[in-house]
Design a protein around this motif. Structure first.
Motif, short mmCIF file in Angstrom:
data_model
loop_
_atom_site.label_atom_id
_atom_site.label_comp_id
_atom_site.label_asym_id
_atom_site.label_seq_id
_atom_site.Cartn_x
_atom_site.Cartn_y
_atom_site.Cartn_z
N ALA A 78 -20.82 -52.72 -44.77
CA ALA A 78 -20.62 -51.45 -44.07
C ALA A 78 -20.39 -50.37 -45.13
CB ALA A 78 -19.43 -51.55 -43.12
N TRP A 79 -21.44 -49.63 -45.44
CA TRP A 79 -21.36 -48.65 -46.52
C TRP A 79 -20.61 -47.38 -46.12
CZ3 TRP A 79 -22.34 -51.21 -50.56
CH2 TRP A 79 -23.39 -52.13 -50.64
N PHE A 80 -20.15 -46.68 -47.11
CA PHE A 80 -19.58 -45.35 -46.93
C PHE A 80 -20.66 -44.44 -46.33
CE2 PHE A 80 -19.48 -41.11 -48.89
CZ PHE A 80 -18.27 -40.63 -48.40
N ASP A 81 -20.27 -43.61 -45.37
CA ASP A 81 -21.20 -42.68 -44.72
C ASP A 81 -20.81 -41.24 -45.06
OD1 ASP A 81 -22.85 -41.19 -43.11
OD2 ASP A 81 -22.47 -42.34 -41.28
N PRO A 82 -21.60 -40.54 -45.88
CA PRO A 82 -21.25 -39.17 -46.27
C PRO A 82 -21.25 -38.18 -45.12
CG PRO A 82 -23.48 -39.71 -46.98
CD PRO A 82 -22.88 -40.98 -46.47
N PHE B 197 -25.58 -45.74 -26.88
CA PHE B 197 -24.76 -45.27 -28.01
C PHE B 197 -25.45 -45.67 -29.31
CE2 PHE B 197 -21.84 -46.75 -31.30
CZ PHE B 197 -21.21 -45.56 -31.64
N ASP B 198 -25.45 -44.72 -30.28
CA ASP B 198 -26.12 -45.01 -31.56
C ASP B 198 -25.12 -45.10 -32.72
OD1 ASP B 198 -28.98 -45.07 -32.83
OD2 ASP B 198 -27.77 -43.83 -34.16
N HIS B 199 -24.27 -44.10 -32.88
CA HIS B 199 -23.30 -44.12 -33.98
C HIS B 199 -22.24 -43.03 -33.75
CE1 HIS B 199 -26.18 -40.98 -35.26
NE2 HIS B 199 -25.16 -40.46 -35.93
N MET B 200 -21.24 -43.01 -34.65
CA MET B 200 -20.22 -41.97 -34.62
C MET B 200 -20.54 -40.92 -35.67
SD MET B 200 -18.04 -42.88 -32.26
CE MET B 200 -16.64 -41.79 -32.57
N GLU B 201 -20.28 -39.68 -35.36
CA GLU B 201 -20.53 -38.60 -36.30
C GLU B 201 -19.44 -37.53 -36.14
OE1 GLU B 201 -24.08 -35.41 -37.10
OE2 GLU B 201 -24.63 -37.51 -36.86
N GLN B 202 -18.70 -37.32 -37.24
CA GLN B 202 -17.59 -36.36 -37.23
C GLN B 202 -16.61 -36.64 -36.08
OE1 GLN B 202 -17.20 -34.11 -39.67
NE2 GLN B 202 -19.10 -34.80 -40.60
N GLY B 203 -16.39 -37.92 -35.79
CA GLY B 203 -15.44 -38.30 -34.76
C GLY B 203 -16.00 -38.27 -33.35
N ASN B 204 -17.28 -37.93 -33.19
CA ASN B 204 -17.91 -37.85 -31.87
C ASN B 204 -18.91 -38.98 -31.68
OD1 ASN B 204 -16.56 -35.42 -31.24
ND2 ASN B 204 -18.15 -34.21 -32.27
N TYR B 205 -19.10 -39.38 -30.43
CA TYR B 205 -20.13 -40.37 -30.10
C TYR B 205 -21.49 -39.68 -30.17
CZ TYR B 205 -16.55 -43.49 -28.16
OH TYR B 205 -15.46 -44.32 -27.98
N GLY C 93 -33.88 -37.30 -26.00
CA GLY C 93 -32.90 -36.40 -26.60
C GLY C 93 -31.76 -37.17 -27.28
N TRP C 94 -30.99 -36.42 -28.07
CA TRP C 94 -29.78 -36.96 -28.72
C TRP C 94 -28.60 -36.12 -28.24
CZ3 TRP C 94 -29.64 -41.21 -31.91
CH2 TRP C 94 -30.87 -41.69 -32.38
N TYR C 95 -27.49 -36.78 -27.92
CA TYR C 95 -26.34 -36.07 -27.35
C TYR C 95 -25.05 -36.48 -28.05
CZ TYR C 95 -29.68 -34.84 -23.75
OH TYR C 95 -30.80 -34.36 -23.09
N GLU C 96 -24.21 -35.50 -28.28
CA GLU C 96 -22.89 -35.73 -28.86
C GLU C 96 -21.85 -35.67 -27.76
OE1 GLU C 96 -22.09 -34.42 -33.48
OE2 GLU C 96 -21.73 -32.97 -31.90
N VAL C 97 -20.93 -36.63 -27.76
CA VAL C 97 -19.87 -36.67 -26.76
C VAL C 97 -18.52 -36.63 -27.47
CG1 VAL C 97 -18.84 -37.93 -24.84
CG2 VAL C 97 -21.33 -38.04 -25.21
N ASN C 98 -17.72 -35.61 -27.20
CA ASN C 98 -16.39 -35.48 -27.78
C ASN C 98 -15.43 -36.41 -27.04
OD1 ASN C 98 -13.65 -34.53 -28.28
ND2 ASN C 98 -14.61 -32.75 -29.26
#
Length: 271
Positions: free
Chosen positions: A146-150, A232-240, A256-261
């Motif tokens: 599980a690599w670091f994710d910038p 669900f694909d991944h987490m980004e900046q704390g969001n789904y 489409g791609w959607y962010e869920v807080n």
């Protein structure tokens, strides 16, 4: 008769003179011995003093050498770059048979790894991901570490002048929600390497993955066909991050791609 009387006297005088001469000679030898002993003690003392001075100079020189190579300043950005380099170093070239093409032995590959990581971490990766088979070095066909994710937020914490920790919380379908700690250590030449990687499972706060997917489904109510998939694909900046796509016979078509807080439950299109 007079000659007979004086002869013993003369002999006694000669013996007395010889005895005095011997005593004087012994006295001179004793004084010379004392002088030699004193000189040896001085020389020994000088030698001990010189050895102590040399030892002190060597110690000072070593201290000076260490102080002349202080660790490079480790910023948050530089720590992130180091962890990206860790992933790139691990990803060696292989052919279709999973044979490593640039390194023919485990020893050569480990030496390559130790350019960016500690011996212990290199050995850990070697034991789990690589093996020799029929004289060839192969990589095991399995998931990578599980690599670091910038793209995901992280923090840099100082333990001391030569040890820092990069801490990042990430969520994935494979590993779940985990907090990763990457330990960075300074080397004698002032450069930094990755000393260790550890992780621990974290309790998910707020929404679950399934709840995030359901919120996207409600957000797109009336727009989706029967073949549409919400995943669900991944987490980004704390969001789904949720991927919506259509299953076709030969391929998939992204809708489409959607962010869920997870705190506000707000759904936002990423397009």
């Amino acid at each position: 008769m007079e000659k007979v009387i004086y002869f013993p006297v003369a002999v006694m005088f000669l013996l007395f003179a010889a005895g005095c001469a011997t005593e004087d000679e012994n006295a001179d030898n004793s004084e010379q011995g004392k002088a030699n002993t004193s000189q040896e003690q001085v020389e020994e003392s000088d030698s001990t003093s010189e050895e102590a001075v040399n030892q002190e100079n060597a110690t000072n020189a070593e201290a000076s050498k260490e102080s002349s190579n202080p660790p490079e300043t480790l910023t948050k950005a530089k720590a992130g770059d180091l962890l990206i380099e860790l992933k790139e170093t691990f990803r060696v070239e292989t052919n279709n048979g999973n044979v490593v093409t640039n390194y023919g032995t485990l020893e050569a590959l480990q030496q390559h790894f130790e350019s960016i990581m500690s011996e212990n971490l290199a050995q850990k990766y070697m034991n789990y991901y690589f093996h020799m088979e029929n004289g060839e070095l192969k990589i095991v066909a399995t998931e990578e570490p599980a690599w670091f994710d910038p793209e995901v937020d992280y923090s840099l914490k100082e333990e001391n002048a030569s040890t820092y920790h990069v801490i990042q919380e990430k969520q994935s379908e494979l590993y779940g929600n985990r907090e990763y700690t990457y330990t960075l250590k300074a080397q004698e030449d002032g450069t930094w390497i990755v000393s260790n990687v550890s992780s621990e499972e974290m309790e998910m706060q707020g929404l679950t993955q399934g709840e995030a997917e359901e919120l996207v489904r409600e957000h797109l109510q009336g727009e989706l066909g029967d073949n549409m998939v919400i995943q669900f694909d991944h987490m980004e900046q704390g969001n789904y991050v949720v991927h919506v796509f259509e299953n076709m016979e030969t391929h998939t078509a992204t809708y489409g791609w959607y962010e869920v807080n997870p705190e506000t439950e707000e759904v936002t299109s990423m397009f």
